[in-house]
Each structure stands twice: as C-alpha cells, then as structure tokens.
Write an enzyme that holds these catalytic residues in place. Structure first.
Site, mmCIF file in Angstrom:
data_model
loop_
_atom_site.group_PDB
_atom_site.id
_atom_site.type_symbol
_atom_site.label_atom_id
_atom_site.label_comp_id
_atom_site.label_asym_id
_atom_site.label_seq_id
_atom_site.Cartn_x
_atom_site.Cartn_y
_atom_site.Cartn_z
ATOM 1 C CB SER A 23 -0.955 0.014 1.200
ATOM 2 O OG SER A 23 -2.017 -0.883 0.998
ATOM 3 C CE LYS A 71 -4.609 1.680 -0.622
ATOM 4 N NZ LYS A 71 -4.012 0.463 -0.064
ATOM 5 C CB SER A 105 -4.273 1.650 4.057
ATOM 6 O OG SER A 105 -3.476 1.248 2.972
ATOM 7 C CE LYS A 153 -1.433 4.047 2.511
ATOM 8 N NZ LYS A 153 -1.374 3.016 3.565
#
Length: 431
Positions: free
Chosen positions: A71, A74, A131, A260
């Site tokens: 993730s 992202k 997320s 993140k």
C-alpha cells in the site's frame, strides 16, 4: 645487607608500572569532538533515509532493489488526487459513487458497497488514514474513468519524478494482480514494484508539492461516517498523535506525522515515514520487515540515526553573496557587470563533528549569449553546484539588481572604446 637489584628485576618493575598506568588511562572516559554513529543493524530487506528538503541521502541499504511496495503505492494515488485538486479539475466536495469493483475489492478499507456515494474528501480520509483499497479504486475511477487508465497516469508521473526504470504501477492500491482477479489490468503487464529509493523520492515529491497531505496523514483516528459506531484507526502507529494512546503510545515518535504503511504476503511489512524536529524533516523507508511491529522498530532506528548524528548546515541563505562568483559580465546593458547572489537557501545535513571543508562549491554562469540586458533582480544568471559526500546539489545564481538595456548612443561609444582598447592590447602584444 640486601644486594642491588639486577637488570632483569629493574626492567620487570618498569614494565609492570607501565602496564598498570596504561590500564588506568584506558579505563578513563575519552572525550571526542566527533560522534561516530554505531552501525545500523536493520532487520529489513531494504531501507533508506533522506532529507526531505533536498533529497540528500544519509543512509541506504539495498535501496535500489525493486520490491513489492504494497500500500505504499497509494502515495502516488494521493499525489495525483491532490494534483487534480490543486488544478481545479477535482474538488473536495465532488461526489463519487462506488462501482462494483470498488465495493468488492479485498484488503484494507472495506467501508464501501456498490452504489455508495461519498465526497472526494471522505474517500481521501479513508485512503490516508485507513489505507482504503475501496476508496483508492473509487477515486481512481472518478479521475480516469478506469483504474487501468489511472495506473497509466501513475506510471507517467513516476517518469516525470525521476523514479527508477523499475518503478512500475498496475493499480491504485498496491495489491497484486492475483488479488484483484477479474479487475486486473489487461494493458499493463507485471506487478507494482518500487525500490526504497523510489518510495523515498515519491514521498519527497508529495511533501514538496502537496505538503498539506500531512493534514490527513497525521490524523490518528476518525469516523468514516458520522453515524458509524467505530473509527478508522490509522495503520501508522508511530504518529505523534498516538502519544496518549494506551495501546500505541510505546510506538509514538516525536514529530512524526506521515506517511504510508503497506503490507501484502509478497511484500512483507513496509513503511514510509516522515518526521520533523528542530527544522529538519526526514523521510525514512523500510521494506520487507518480518512483522507489523518490526517495521516501526526499524523505522525508529533509522530516524534516531538521522536526528542524533547529523546537524543542519545552511551552506547558502537566499540572497547571500557568493565568494565563488561576485558578478557576471553582461552585454547591451547600462552596466557591463551585475552583482549576483544565491537564488534560494541550500542546507545540507552534515555528520556531527565533520569538517565543513568537505563541501565543494562551483559557480557556473550562463553562456555569454544568454547574459544580455535587460535583466531584473532575481533573474537566473547561473548555477551554483555543491558537492558533499558523493552527492551533488544545485541552486540558481540570480542577479542581485536590475540592469536595464542601454541606449544606442551609450552602446555606440562603448563599442568605440572597446575597439581602441582591443587595438592597443593587440599592438602591445606584438612587442
């Protein structure tokens, strides 16, 4: 009556006393001006530590090995969303309806059903805090029509940012091809891959161009809908905002406000973090740790290494004069030369106790053909290159004052003067 000591006995006593003195001296604390950091022993597949203001790298381990980022991909989705907001092509209160794909995608999130409608801002909160895979897909489809089209935009942006040739996106979430099944892209091959350096550069660009992303990423917990009975709890346990949390306060890190996390079976546990202390902001990346807790433990090692062992040195402040180049020659101006100055600040992270003379500076004026009046204060007239620790940085050299274009009569008489000066020099050289 005792006999005198033999030569052997005398030498033995001297050596014994000397040995005792050495033992005493070596047991005393040693004062040192330079602080040498202990080597980092990171339990991760790769890692990097970067200065967020310049992109200067102060630690790296396998940083150019392309790996699944999960993730952390992202961050590119977040970048493009904020770019569209900034350009006015997208608004925070625009409504987005979840497709069948968005409502059924697996993994983190799981807050949307097909047909649900929410604002861009609500979905962005889900992406940055929770997320949300579902929110990421919905935003990608809102912007580009399909997630595959959005992935093409992600790859184009990666090239613009200067990410490595191995940096590759196939979707907005970081999920593997097998995880998205029938919705896998047909026109994009492979899997999403990023190196630790790519992830750090991506974080560098989002902080440089859209720093307000931190207003979202720093939120510890938030309800997705006001009517929800539970909250989205940020997967980033290191947020300073968790310092009063009973369960997560042991992970909270002073100054940390993003960025993140990521996890898949193939990627292991990953984290791109950023923290600011005393005017220094660092970006850290760890990829492929064994567990959820470990990615934060290794990140703490990285950030502590940076904050404890490096000082910020302002090499040039904006408007500083340059020892390397005081002025540049100009043609067709009222003045034949113009003083110059640094066009912006340049600061570097220098290891504590290191010699600043290791910094190498070079001032390069623009070609003479480009140094033509009129020119205004602040216009670029050259480049200042600064090298340190095998890395090169640059800022613009700018004019420190205006230089208007000279009238034809001034230029005419200047030309005559230059002619006779050059003629006299030529004659002198004959002899």
């Amino acid at each position: 009556m005792k006999k005198g000591l033999t030569w052997y006995q005398i030498m033995t006593r001297i050596l014994t006393v000397s040995l005792i003195a050495v033992m005493i001296l070596t047991s005393l604390p040693v004062q040192s001006h330079a602080q040498t950091a202990a080597p980092l022993e990171l339990e991760a597949n790769s890692a990097i530590l970067m200065d967020a203001s310049t992109g200067q790298v102060i630690y790296e381990m396998n940083a150019d090995v392309a790996l699944p980022p999960a993730s952390m991909a992202k961050m590119m989705t977040e970048y493009i969303v904020m770019e569209k907001i900034k350009s006015g092509e997208l608004k925070w209160d625009d409504m987005v309806t979840a497709s069948r794909y968005a409502g059924s995608v697996i993994g983190s999130g799981g807050l949307l059903a097909e047909g649900d409608t929410h604002t861009v801002k609500d979905l962005f909160h889900s992406v940055t805090i929770y997320s949300g895979n579902d929110a990421s897909v919905a935003l990608a489809e809102k912007i580009a029509g399909t997630e595959e089209n959005f992935a093409h935009m992600m790859n184009e942006k990666a090239r613009e940012m200067g990410l490595s040739d191995e940096a590759h996106f196939i979707n907005a979430t970081g999920l593997n091809r097998a995880d998205i099944g029938e919705f896998a892209p047909q026109g994009i091959e492979g899997e999403t891959m990023l190196s630790a350096r790519d992830s750090a550069l991506l974080a560098y660009h989002i902080l440089k161009d859209h720093k307000d992303v931190l207003e979202f990423t720093k939120i510890p917990r938030k309800k997705f809908r006001e009517t929800d009975t539970s909250e989205m709890v940020n997967w980033n346990w290191m947020l300073e905002g968790f310092k009063d949390s009973v369960s997560l306060k042991s992970y909270a890190y002073e100054g940390l406000d993003g960025l993140k996390t990521g996890h898949t079976r193939e990627a292991g546990y990953c984290f791109t973090g950023t923290a600011e202390r005393n005017g220094v902001r660092l970006i850290s990346v760890v990829m492929g740790t064994a567990g959820e807790r470990e990615r934060f433990v290794e990140t703490r090692k990285l950030l502590d290494y940076g904050f404890n062992n490096f000082d910020k040195l302002t090499v040039y402040a904006e408007g500083d004069g340059l020892d390397e180049l005081q002025s540049v020659k100009m043609s067709k101006g009222v003045k034949t030369t113009v003083p110059v100055e640094a066009g912006s600040e340049l600061s570097l992270l220098i290891r504590k106790g290191a010699d600043s003379e290791e910094i190498v500076k070079e001032a390069i004026p623009l070609p003479e053909s480009e140094l033509v009046a009129p020119i205004a204060k602040g216009d670029k007239v050259g480049t200042l290159k600064v090298s340190y620790d095998g890395q090169e940085f640059s800022i613009d050299i700018v004019a420190a004052e205006d230089n208007n274009k000279a009238g034809w009569m001034r230029l005419f008489f200047r030309g005559i003067k230059d002619f006779f000066i050059n003629l006299g020099t030529g004659i002198k050289n004959l002899f």
